[in-house]
Design a protein around this motif. Structure first.
Motif, PDB file in Angstrom:
ATOM      1  N   THR A  45     -18.286   7.769  -0.451  1.00 61.78           N
ATOM      2  CA  THR A  45     -19.046   9.016  -0.600  1.00 61.78           C
ATOM      3  C   THR A  45     -18.072  10.181  -0.686  1.00 61.78           C
ATOM      4  O   THR A  45     -17.037  10.186  -0.015  1.00 61.78           O
ATOM      5  CB  THR A  45     -19.975   9.218   0.621  1.00 61.78           C
ATOM      6  OG1 THR A  45     -20.805   8.063   0.752  1.00 61.78           O
ATOM      7  CG2 THR A  45     -20.849  10.429   0.455  1.00 61.78           C
ATOM      8  N   ARG A  46     -18.418  11.155  -1.517  1.00 55.57           N
ATOM      9  CA  ARG A  46     -17.620  12.386  -1.592  1.00 55.57           C
ATOM     10  C   ARG A  46     -18.545  13.560  -1.885  1.00 55.57           C
ATOM     11  O   ARG A  46     -19.599  13.402  -2.486  1.00 55.57           O
ATOM     12  CB  ARG A  46     -16.517  12.273  -2.625  1.00 55.57           C
ATOM     13  CG  ARG A  46     -16.997  12.121  -4.048  1.00 55.57           C
ATOM     14  CD  ARG A  46     -15.819  11.893  -4.985  1.00 55.57           C
ATOM     15  NE  ARG A  46     -16.245  11.778  -6.352  1.00 55.57           N
ATOM     16  CZ  ARG A  46     -16.645  10.652  -6.923  1.00 55.57           C
ATOM     17  NH1 ARG A  46     -16.687   9.550  -6.235  1.00 55.57           N
ATOM     18  NH2 ARG A  46     -17.007  10.634  -8.190  1.00 55.57           N
ATOM     19  N   THR A  47     -18.131  14.729  -1.455  1.00 57.39           N
ATOM     20  CA  THR A  47     -18.885  15.951  -1.702  1.00 57.39           C
ATOM     21  C   THR A  47     -18.206  16.706  -2.828  1.00 57.39           C
ATOM     22  O   THR A  47     -16.988  16.849  -2.842  1.00 57.39           O
ATOM     23  CB  THR A  47     -18.950  16.821  -0.427  1.00 57.39           C
ATOM     24  OG1 THR A  47     -19.555  16.052   0.605  1.00 57.39           O
ATOM     25  CG2 THR A  47     -19.752  18.084  -0.663  1.00 57.39           C
ATOM     26  N   ILE A  48     -19.006  17.175  -3.770  1.00 60.39           N
ATOM     27  CA  ILE A  48     -18.493  17.878  -4.949  1.00 60.39           C
ATOM     28  C   ILE A  48     -19.021  19.305  -4.935  1.00 60.39           C
ATOM     29  O   ILE A  48     -20.193  19.546  -4.647  1.00 60.39           O
ATOM     30  CB  ILE A  48     -18.972  17.186  -6.249  1.00 60.39           C
ATOM     31  CG1 ILE A  48     -18.613  15.699  -6.248  1.00 60.39           C
ATOM     32  CG2 ILE A  48     -18.441  17.906  -7.478  1.00 60.39           C
ATOM     33  CD1 ILE A  48     -17.151  15.399  -6.248  1.00 60.39           C
ATOM     34  N   GLN A  49     -18.166  20.230  -5.276  1.00 65.13           N
ATOM     35  CA  GLN A  49     -18.566  21.614  -5.448  1.00 65.13           C
ATOM     36  C   GLN A  49     -18.701  21.868  -6.943  1.00 65.13           C
ATOM     37  O   GLN A  49     -17.728  21.735  -7.665  1.00 65.13           O
ATOM     38  CB  GLN A  49     -17.527  22.565  -4.845  1.00 65.13           C
ATOM     39  CG  GLN A  49     -17.901  24.025  -4.945  1.00 65.13           C
ATOM     40  CD  GLN A  49     -19.105  24.370  -4.089  1.00 65.13           C
ATOM     41  OE1 GLN A  49     -19.290  23.832  -3.017  1.00 65.13           O
ATOM     42  NE2 GLN A  49     -19.926  25.273  -4.568  1.00 65.13           N
ATOM     43  N   VAL A  61     -11.765  12.682  -6.690  1.00 62.08           N
ATOM     44  CA  VAL A  61     -11.105  13.636  -5.823  1.00 62.08           C
ATOM     45  C   VAL A  61     -12.074  14.044  -4.724  1.00 62.08           C
ATOM     46  O   VAL A  61     -13.192  14.459  -4.992  1.00 62.08           O
ATOM     47  CB  VAL A  61     -10.636  14.883  -6.617  1.00 62.08           C
ATOM     48  CG1 VAL A  61     -10.129  15.957  -5.694  1.00 62.08           C
ATOM     49  CG2 VAL A  61      -9.589  14.489  -7.622  1.00 62.08           C
ATOM     50  N   MET A  62     -11.644  13.868  -3.495  1.00 61.79           N
ATOM     51  CA  MET A  62     -12.504  14.184  -2.358  1.00 61.79           C
ATOM     52  C   MET A  62     -12.470  15.685  -2.090  1.00 61.79           C
ATOM     53  O   MET A  62     -11.430  16.306  -2.095  1.00 61.79           O
ATOM     54  CB  MET A  62     -12.021  13.434  -1.115  1.00 61.79           C
ATOM     55  CG  MET A  62     -11.971  11.932  -1.289  1.00 61.79           C
ATOM     56  SD  MET A  62     -13.582  11.209  -1.483  1.00 61.79           S
ATOM     57  CE  MET A  62     -14.134  11.240   0.190  1.00 61.79           C
ATOM     58  N   ARG A  63     -13.620  16.237  -1.868  1.00 59.79           N
ATOM     59  CA  ARG A  63     -13.726  17.644  -1.494  1.00 59.79           C
ATOM     60  C   ARG A  63     -14.740  17.733  -0.373  1.00 59.79           C
ATOM     61  O   ARG A  63     -15.783  17.122  -0.435  1.00 59.79           O
ATOM     62  CB  ARG A  63     -14.224  18.493  -2.658  1.00 59.79           C
ATOM     63  CG  ARG A  63     -13.311  18.528  -3.848  1.00 59.79           C
ATOM     64  CD  ARG A  63     -13.808  19.590  -4.816  1.00 59.79           C
ATOM     65  NE  ARG A  63     -13.093  19.529  -6.056  1.00 59.79           N
ATOM     66  CZ  ARG A  63     -11.942  20.144  -6.273  1.00 59.79           C
ATOM     67  NH1 ARG A  63     -11.379  20.842  -5.332  1.00 59.79           N
ATOM     68  NH2 ARG A  63     -11.362  20.048  -7.451  1.00 59.79           N
ATOM     69  N   TYR A  76     -22.996  18.994  -3.799  1.00 59.08           N
ATOM     70  CA  TYR A  76     -23.815  17.794  -3.808  1.00 59.08           C
ATOM     71  C   TYR A  76     -22.928  16.617  -3.450  1.00 59.08           C
ATOM     72  O   TYR A  76     -21.705  16.724  -3.424  1.00 59.08           O
ATOM     73  CB  TYR A  76     -24.502  17.591  -5.166  1.00 59.08           C
ATOM     74  CG  TYR A  76     -23.564  17.448  -6.337  1.00 59.08           C
ATOM     75  CD1 TYR A  76     -23.158  16.194  -6.785  1.00 59.08           C
ATOM     76  CD2 TYR A  76     -23.091  18.574  -7.019  1.00 59.08           C
ATOM     77  CE1 TYR A  76     -22.304  16.060  -7.868  1.00 59.08           C
ATOM     78  CE2 TYR A  76     -22.246  18.441  -8.107  1.00 59.08           C
ATOM     79  CZ  TYR A  76     -21.861  17.182  -8.521  1.00 59.08           C
ATOM     80  OH  TYR A  76     -21.016  17.058  -9.595  1.00 59.08           O
ATOM     81  N   THR A  77     -23.542  15.502  -3.173  1.00 56.80           N
ATOM     82  CA  THR A  77     -22.812  14.310  -2.763  1.00 56.80           C
ATOM     83  C   THR A  77     -22.900  13.252  -3.845  1.00 56.80           C
ATOM     84  O   THR A  77     -23.958  13.050  -4.434  1.00 56.80           O
ATOM     85  CB  THR A  77     -23.402  13.759  -1.445  1.00 56.80           C
ATOM     86  OG1 THR A  77     -23.332  14.774  -0.447  1.00 56.80           O
ATOM     87  CG2 THR A  77     -22.665  12.527  -0.971  1.00 56.80           C
ATOM     88  N   VAL A  78     -21.775  12.587  -4.096  1.00 58.26           N
ATOM     89  CA  VAL A  78     -21.747  11.456  -5.005  1.00 58.26           C
ATOM     90  C   VAL A  78     -21.487  10.227  -4.146  1.00 58.26           C
ATOM     91  O   VAL A  78     -20.505  10.166  -3.413  1.00 58.26           O
ATOM     92  CB  VAL A  78     -20.647  11.590  -6.082  1.00 58.26           C
ATOM     93  CG1 VAL A  78     -20.623  10.351  -6.968  1.00 58.26           C
ATOM     94  CG2 VAL A  78     -20.865  12.835  -6.902  1.00 58.26           C
ATOM     95  N   ARG A  79     -22.398   9.290  -4.243  1.00 59.87           N
ATOM     96  CA  ARG A  79     -22.303   8.044  -3.468  1.00 59.87           C
ATOM     97  C   ARG A  79     -22.092   6.912  -4.455  1.00 59.87           C
ATOM     98  O   ARG A  79     -22.944   6.643  -5.296  1.00 59.87           O
ATOM     99  CB  ARG A  79     -23.579   7.849  -2.677  1.00 59.87           C
ATOM    100  CG  ARG A  79     -23.539   6.700  -1.728  1.00 59.87           C
ATOM    101  CD  ARG A  79     -24.747   6.811  -0.796  1.00 59.87           C
ATOM    102  NE  ARG A  79     -24.755   5.705   0.105  1.00 59.87           N
ATOM    103  CZ  ARG A  79     -25.709   4.796   0.159  1.00 59.87           C
ATOM    104  NH1 ARG A  79     -26.755   4.888  -0.638  1.00 59.87           N
ATOM    105  NH2 ARG A  79     -25.639   3.807   1.008  1.00 59.87           N
ATOM    106  N   GLU A  80     -20.938   6.262  -4.368  1.00 54.62           N
ATOM    107  CA  GLU A  80     -20.588   5.205  -5.305  1.00 54.62           C
ATOM    108  C   GLU A  80     -20.691   3.850  -4.611  1.00 54.62           C
ATOM    109  O   GLU A  80     -20.088   3.642  -3.560  1.00 54.62           O
ATOM    110  CB  GLU A  80     -19.176   5.424  -5.832  1.00 54.62           C
ATOM    111  CG  GLU A  80     -18.761   4.408  -6.872  1.00 54.62           C
ATOM    112  CD  GLU A  80     -17.430   4.747  -7.499  1.00 54.62           C
ATOM    113  OE1 GLU A  80     -17.391   5.673  -8.339  1.00 54.62           O
ATOM    114  OE2 GLU A  80     -16.437   4.100  -7.142  1.00 54.62           O
TER     115      GLU A  80
END
Length: 179
Positions: A45-49, A61-63, A76-80
């Motif tokens: 999981t990572r948060t994207i701006q 890229v993790m933010r 928002y969050t991207v869950r792969e």
């Protein structure tokens, strides 16, 4: 001879339910909650701006929300989820946890009925309309409606696609961000 055939039939009859239990699909629903990862899958999981480069998002890229530049865009969050069969499903989650977009790529086509959830009938109707307009056939499909966009294509061993809900996209996010 008859006993071997009968025995094979019994073994098959007993093995089939066991094999069906072992095969788990990824249940998610566009517009709903994220999928419950099947056994044997891995999740990151990572948060994207929004406004950050789409290439950085695609490269993973993790933010964090605290490190992201402040703007009027909503993170928002991207869950792969990497499924056991090699297919990767990315879910795009709004701040409230609902899935506004899904992307997939891999050797096997995911179950779109599961991924699209309540939007699956709308997708099927859109595919029928597109195919009727082009005279039938198979091949890549793009359903582009005001409330649902689905793009799906590929070939055996290499499938890919994206689906999103245009009205549910967070501020600063476009359909091209769903990869």
């Amino acid at each position: 001879m008859w006993s071997r055939v009968r025995r094979a039939g019994i073994v098959t009859a007993l093995a089939l339910p066991c094999s069906l239990i072992a095969v788990q699909s990824a249940h998610a629903g566009l517009g709903g909650a994220p999928m419950t990862p099947p056994t044997g899958s891995s999740v990151s999981t990572r948060t994207i701006q929004p406004g950050s480069s789409a290439a950085n998002a695609a490269q993973g890229v993790m933010r964090s929300a605290s490190n992201a530049a402040s703007s009027t865009s909503t993170s928002y969050t991207v869950r792969e989820t990497a499924l056991g069969n090699g297919t990767v499903v990315r879910e795009y989650l709004a701040a409230n946890g609902s899935v506004f977009g899904i992307a997939w790529r891999g050797p096997q086509m995911p179950d779109l009925n599961d991924l699209l959830g309540s939007y699956f009938p709308q997708y099927v109707a859109g595919v029928k309309t597109v195919r009727a307009a082009r005279g039938g056939g198979h091949g890549p499909v793009s359903v582009d409606q005001s409330g649902l966009v689905v793009r799906s294509g590929g070939h055996m061993g290499a499938f890919n696609g994206q689906a999103w809900l245009p009205p549910a996209l967070p501020a600063g996010v476009s359909g091209s961000d769903i990869q």
